[in-house]
Design an enzyme around this catalytic site. Structure first.
Site, short mmCIF file in Angstrom:
data_model
loop_
_atom_site.label_atom_id
_atom_site.label_comp_id
_atom_site.label_asym_id
_atom_site.label_seq_id
_atom_site.Cartn_x
_atom_site.Cartn_y
_atom_site.Cartn_z
N THR A 29 0.76 -1.41 0.27
CA THR A 29 -0.26 0.13 -0.14
C THR A 29 0.85 1.41 0.16
OG1 THR A 29 -1.64 1.21 0.83
CG2 THR A 29 -0.53 0.11 2.13
N ASN A 30 -0.08 2.35 0.81
CA ASN A 30 1.45 3.85 0.27
C ASN A 30 0.24 4.25 1.59
OD1 ASN A 30 -1.27 5.33 -0.46
ND2 ASN A 30 -0.53 4.34 -2.52
N HIS A 31 1.56 5.62 1.94
CA HIS A 31 0.67 6.49 2.75
C HIS A 31 -0.07 7.86 2.88
CE1 HIS A 31 3.93 5.41 5.23
NE2 HIS A 31 4.27 5.82 4.81
#
Ligand code: C5P
Length: 226
Positions: A29-31
């Protein structure tokens, strides 16, 4: 707000990250916090639009008057976006979609191996959701607004994305600046929009605003082009 400037309009948005499974307990995933997309959804609802928010996993409350569709993966977001975009007046792609997903997520939890010091993951490309919406036939195609988070040559890359993805408008921001972008509450953005009768895009640089103020500014520009 049935008398607001966006009354009678249907606006569909994507927001947040996507989550791409590697096995039943792990993911890529990412931030992305989802704050910008949620601020846009809230503003659009305040202005009187019917708002549908396709959301990746975030820890934010659904804004009042917004219909929320929860998804996890880019493929799920892609399916929901195409389903809802065809009867929307505007589509805003605010999600930080994972560019790649595991080619074949494992059915069972991946085991740590004592005989191997490295592990190679094979990834395959995810669909470009906003480009797919922008490529819909004219009769089904909403006005399409995208985002570009860049760390250098902001205007150049944003113009390129506007053209390459076939968008009507793009909101570009420099995520290398402190206190902006991912997770932050403030943002400054460069808005570029396609002008049918001109060779260069229209252009507006905002000051540093709260994400709510920026959302209102983006929607103001969007309503002008609808
Ligand atoms: O190419 P890049 O990811 O920088 O483009 C950002 C814009 O494209 C955003 O509006 C984002 O929501 C959208 N996007 C998408 N599907 C992807 C990748 C990006 O809709 N797979």
């Amino acid at each position: 707000n049935a008398s607001g400037p966006a009354a009678g309009l249907t606006i569909t948005l994507t927001a947040g990250p996507t989550r791409e499974p590697l096995d039943p307990v792990r993911y890529l995933t990412n931030h992305s916090s989802g704050k910008m997309g949620y601020a846009l959804a809230a503003s659009a609802a305040r202005l009187g639009a019917r708002v549908r928010l396709i959301s990746g996993p975030v820890s934010l409350a659904t804004p009042p008057g917004v219909e929320r569709i929860d998804v996890e993966t880019a493929e799920q977001m892609h399916a929901a976006a195409l389903r809802l975009a065809v009867d929307s007046d505007a589509f805003i792609g605010c999600a930080a979609v994972a560019d790649y997903r595991a080619a074949a997520p494992a059915e069972h939890k991946l085991k740590k191996r004592d005989d191997a010091e490295s592990l190679t993951l094979e990834l395959v490309k995810n669909p470009d959701i906003i480009a797919a919406v922008a490529a819909l036939p004219a009769a089904q195609r909403p006005l399409v607004v995208g985002f570009a988070a860049e760390t250098q040559d902001l205007e150049h890359y944003a113009q390129d994305k506007l053209t390459r993805k076939g968008l009507d408008m793009i909101v570009a921001n420099d995520v290398s600046l402190a206190g902006q972008g991912f997770g932050a509450d403030h943002n400054a953005a460069l808005l570029l929009w396609r002008r049918p009768d001109a060779t260069t895009p229209g252009r507006h640089q905002t000051a540093t605003l709260t994400k709510t103020e920026l959302a209102d500014t983006i929607l103001h520009h969007l309503l002008e082009r609808l």
